[in-house]
Design a protein around this motif. Structure first.
Motif, mmCIF file in Angstrom:
data_model
loop_
_atom_site.group_PDB
_atom_site.id
_atom_site.type_symbol
_atom_site.label_atom_id
_atom_site.label_comp_id
_atom_site.label_asym_id
_atom_site.label_seq_id
_atom_site.Cartn_x
_atom_site.Cartn_y
_atom_site.Cartn_z
ATOM 1 N N ARG A 22 0.911 -1.114 -0.005
ATOM 2 C CA ARG A 22 -0.119 0.066 -0.136
ATOM 3 C C ARG A 22 0.961 1.218 -0.054
ATOM 4 N N ARG A 23 2.089 1.065 0.785
ATOM 5 C CA ARG A 23 2.840 2.255 0.823
ATOM 6 C C ARG A 23 3.354 2.607 -0.441
ATOM 7 N N ALA A 24 3.824 1.566 -0.952
ATOM 8 C CA ALA A 24 4.613 1.505 -2.432
ATOM 9 C C ALA A 24 3.367 2.066 -3.353
ATOM 10 N N VAL A 25 2.417 1.691 -3.402
ATOM 11 C CA VAL A 25 1.262 2.389 -4.140
ATOM 12 C C VAL A 25 1.203 3.742 -3.905
ATOM 13 N N SER A 26 1.132 4.331 -2.525
ATOM 14 C CA SER A 26 0.859 5.672 -2.564
ATOM 15 C C SER A 26 2.026 6.409 -2.885
ATOM 16 N N ARG A 27 2.998 5.852 -2.917
ATOM 17 C CA ARG A 27 4.231 6.835 -2.948
ATOM 18 C C ARG A 27 4.469 6.657 -4.698
ATOM 19 N N VAL A 28 4.086 5.649 -5.295
ATOM 20 C CA VAL A 28 4.024 5.922 -6.696
ATOM 21 C C VAL A 28 2.926 6.936 -7.199
ATOM 22 N N ALA A 29 1.834 6.802 -6.454
ATOM 23 C CA ALA A 29 0.907 7.772 -6.754
ATOM 24 C C ALA A 29 1.130 9.255 -6.686
ATOM 25 N N GLN A 30 2.160 9.492 -5.449
ATOM 26 C CA GLN A 30 2.581 10.621 -5.092
ATOM 27 C C GLN A 30 3.262 11.098 -6.229
ATOM 28 N N ALA A 31 4.413 10.290 -6.728
ATOM 29 C CA ALA A 31 5.329 10.442 -7.970
ATOM 30 C C ALA A 31 4.673 10.941 -9.024
ATOM 31 N N ASP A 128 5.298 4.932 -17.327
ATOM 32 C CA ASP A 128 6.191 4.150 -16.569
ATOM 33 C C ASP A 128 5.640 4.171 -15.200
ATOM 34 N N LEU A 129 5.301 5.020 -14.637
ATOM 35 C CA LEU A 129 5.035 5.058 -13.019
ATOM 36 C C LEU A 129 3.535 4.580 -13.029
ATOM 37 N N GLU A 130 2.873 4.837 -13.971
ATOM 38 C CA GLU A 130 1.462 4.038 -14.089
ATOM 39 C C GLU A 130 1.516 2.785 -14.197
ATOM 40 N N PHE A 136 1.925 -2.839 -8.701
ATOM 41 C CA PHE A 136 1.792 -2.738 -7.253
ATOM 42 C C PHE A 136 0.526 -3.220 -6.955
ATOM 43 N N GLU A 137 -0.381 -2.498 -7.593
ATOM 44 C CA GLU A 137 -1.795 -2.953 -6.961
ATOM 45 C C GLU A 137 -2.297 -4.105 -7.367
ATOM 46 N N SER A 138 -2.122 -4.891 -8.687
ATOM 47 C CA SER A 138 -2.309 -6.244 -8.813
ATOM 48 C C SER A 138 -1.509 -7.123 -7.849
ATOM 49 N N THR A 139 -0.203 -6.648 -7.664
ATOM 50 C CA THR A 139 0.348 -7.583 -6.773
ATOM 51 C C THR A 139 -0.248 -7.447 -5.268
ATOM 52 N N ALA A 140 -0.582 -6.269 -4.830
ATOM 53 C CA ALA A 140 -1.414 -6.212 -3.372
ATOM 54 C C ALA A 140 -2.850 -7.098 -3.505
ATOM 55 N N ALA A 141 -3.467 -6.992 -4.724
ATOM 56 C CA ALA A 141 -4.641 -7.650 -4.755
ATOM 57 C C ALA A 141 -4.370 -9.203 -4.622
ATOM 58 N N GLU A 142 -3.325 -9.554 -5.460
ATOM 59 C CA GLU A 142 -3.240 -11.015 -5.458
ATOM 60 C C GLU A 142 -2.640 -11.597 -4.207
ATOM 61 N N ALA A 143 -1.813 -10.716 -3.636
ATOM 62 C CA ALA A 143 -1.264 -10.960 -2.106
ATOM 63 C C ALA A 143 -2.453 -11.170 -1.152
#
Lengths: 381, 148
Positions: A22-31, A128-130, A136-143
């Protein structure tokens, strides 16, 4: 078991903890948001530039223009623009150049092109970031779904050993103890029948009725036996197929970086990393249907039959012999109707410089491994 | 048990105070400082204008040439045939045509007003800073830390 396979099955959730993803997703979203702000700023510059080009082109049309001449920040005088074909253009660093309107337009065009290049670069970064965010999102969902990652080292010799062994004796290769016992029991049974038949033919050769009965029974048994062995043969095929597929799966992982990055580079395409890998323990110890069932249970399958088949065909590209290819296919189609989503461990992969992209596949190709099926698919399309 | 509850309550209070400082007082302070900077800018603009007009008066300039920024640092020459009348920004996007004397008068009024506003903001900033200090002291007392 002689051919116990080494491989690991780790739940994705343990590799990528939910809050970390989640943190990774938010960081990428910020970027992404930052880049979008940059893009908006530069788009503003670009619009200004275009307006200025328009203005500079129009100004020399007349000898003078009535304007309000600014006088400091808070006042102006009524006045007029004169010498409308003479402009003073800032070149940068405090240097100005006297230019005509046409020359100024050229300068401004060049600036516009520079801005456009910058915008393109930022757009590429954003996409790229998207893709990264999507990953990341799909990873989170799969996890969170409880997906299991199965990985196994690729060892070509090992694979060959297995397949040859299974060819030599289908019982020792990759069939479970239970199955083995069952098969042996069946063999014993058949042998007994055979012996009986033999003895009857030797001892009571003149008894036609009995003989005929026995022969009838024998043939029917034979038919059954044939069927059985055929099915065993299938299984054996499947086993060898499993080994080779899992091998290529491992190989795919060894090329994980390149795959991952190429996947990230292909934006818009919502391709998750798809590779097929096989539960090693499953293929060696459980029969086919069981493998399938257990895999279905453990792994959220995507039932794309054609994809796997095609991928296996691709993966057996230059290095795998065609005979094995043939051997693989029929069983493979039956056995593995799903694709398992593979992920490379360690998110740092993404941070690696993308300039390596072009080099990676080449190096991995030179390492006498079949090409990544992922890449082949990409190339094929 | 009672101590634990007390400690928890104290923790909550400290958290509330810190939130108040971080989410309320500090943004207020930043805002006030930005406003004051803006006023300083205006003050400087008008001071420059006053100097310029006084210069024009002193030199008896009746016409002048200047460079107009068309944008992106591209300049073009401009001519002002008559400098007697000047349009001055009086706020809210209105400009009034003044003679030099009128302009100077207006600028002095405007400057006084700007100075007063700046004073107000300075006081505001000081009081916000004092409040931040106060709340910080309160947190310190709650945590029973020794005074600095």
């Amino acid at each position: 078991m002689a051919t116990a396979k080494k491989g690991t099955a780790t739940p994705l959730a343990s590799a990528f903890s939910p809050e970390e993803t989640r943190r990774a997703v938010s960081r990428v979203a910020q970027a992404i948001a930052d880049r979008r702000a940059d893009l908006a700023r530069i788009q503003g510059f670009f619009a200004d530039n275009a307006a200025l080009v328009n203005l500079v082109q129009r100004l020399p049309d007349e000898l003078s223009h009535q304007i309000m001449v600014p006088f400091g920040g808070a006042a102006f005088f009524p006045g007029s623009l004169i010498h409308t074909n003479e402009l003073l253009v800032l070149l940068g660093d405090g240097y100005y150049a006297d230019r005509s309107a046409k020359q100024t337009t050229e300068i401004l065009h060049r600036r516009g092109m520079e801005l456009e290049a910058q915008m393109e670069a930022i757009k590429a970064t954003i996409s790229d970031l998207e893709a990264e965010a999507k990953f990341f999102e799909s990873t989170a969902a799969e996890a969170s779904e409880g997906l299991v990652e199965i990985r196994e080292e690729y060892d070509e010799e090992d694979t060959e050993i297995i397949s040859s062994k299974t060819e030599a004796s289908s019982s020792s290769g990759g069939i479970s103890d239970e199955e083995h016992a069952r098969m042996m029991a069946r063999f014993d049974e058949l042998e007994m029948l055979e012996k009986e038949a033999g003895s009857t033919s030797e001892d009571e050769g003149d008894d036609d009725d009995d003989d005929g009965d026995d022969e009838d029974a024998g043939t029917s048994e034979d038919g059954e036996e044939n069927g059985e062995t055929l099915s065993y043969g299938n299984e054996h095929d499947n086993v060898s197929f499993g080994a080779s597929v899992s091998g290529s799966g491992g190989n795919g992982q060894s090329q994980g970086n390149a795959q991952l990055k190429s996947a990230l580079k292909k934006l818009g395409e919502k391709e998750t990393l798809q590779g097929s890998s096989l539960a090693p323990s499953g293929s060696t110890s459980i029969t086919n249907s069981e493998v399938q069932a257990s895999l279905r249970k453990a792994v959220s399958f995507k039932d794309e039959n054609g994809q796997i088949v095609s991928s296996s065909r691709y993966s057996s590209g230059p290095k795998v012999s065609s005979s094995r290819d043939r051997q693989i296919l029929p069983g493979g189609q039956k056995a593995f109707t799903g694709s398992i989503v593979e992920h490379d461990e360690g998110l740092s992969v993404i941070e690696q410089p993308r300039s390596n992209d072009s080099e990676k596949p080449a190096s991995s190709a030179s390492s006498s491994r079949p090409m990544s099926r992922f890449k082949m698919q990409k190339g094929g399309r | 048990m009672a101590m634990a509850v007390g400690a928890r309550l104290r923790q909550e209070k400290v958290k509330k105070f810190e939130d108040f400082v971080d989410r309320r007082l500090k943004p207020d302070l930043v805002n006030a400082i930005a406003q004051r900077d803006n006023l300083f800018q205006q003050q400087k603009t008008f001071l420059d204008l006053k100097k310029n007009i006084e210069n024009l008066e002193k030199n008896g300039v009746t016409s002048m040439r200047s460079m107009v920024n068309l944008g992106s640092e591209v300049y073009m020459q401009a001519e002002v045939p008559d400098t007697k009348h000047i349009f001055v920004d009086i706020g809210l996007g209105f400009h009034v045509e003044f003679t030099w004397q009128e302009a100077l008068q207006f600028i002095s009024v405007r400057e006084a007003r700007l100075a007063r506003q700046i004073d107000e903001y300075t006081h505001l900033i000081a009081s916000i800073k004092a409040q931040i200090k106060l709340v910080c002291e309160g947190i310190r007392e709650l945590l029973q830390l020794p005074a600095e």
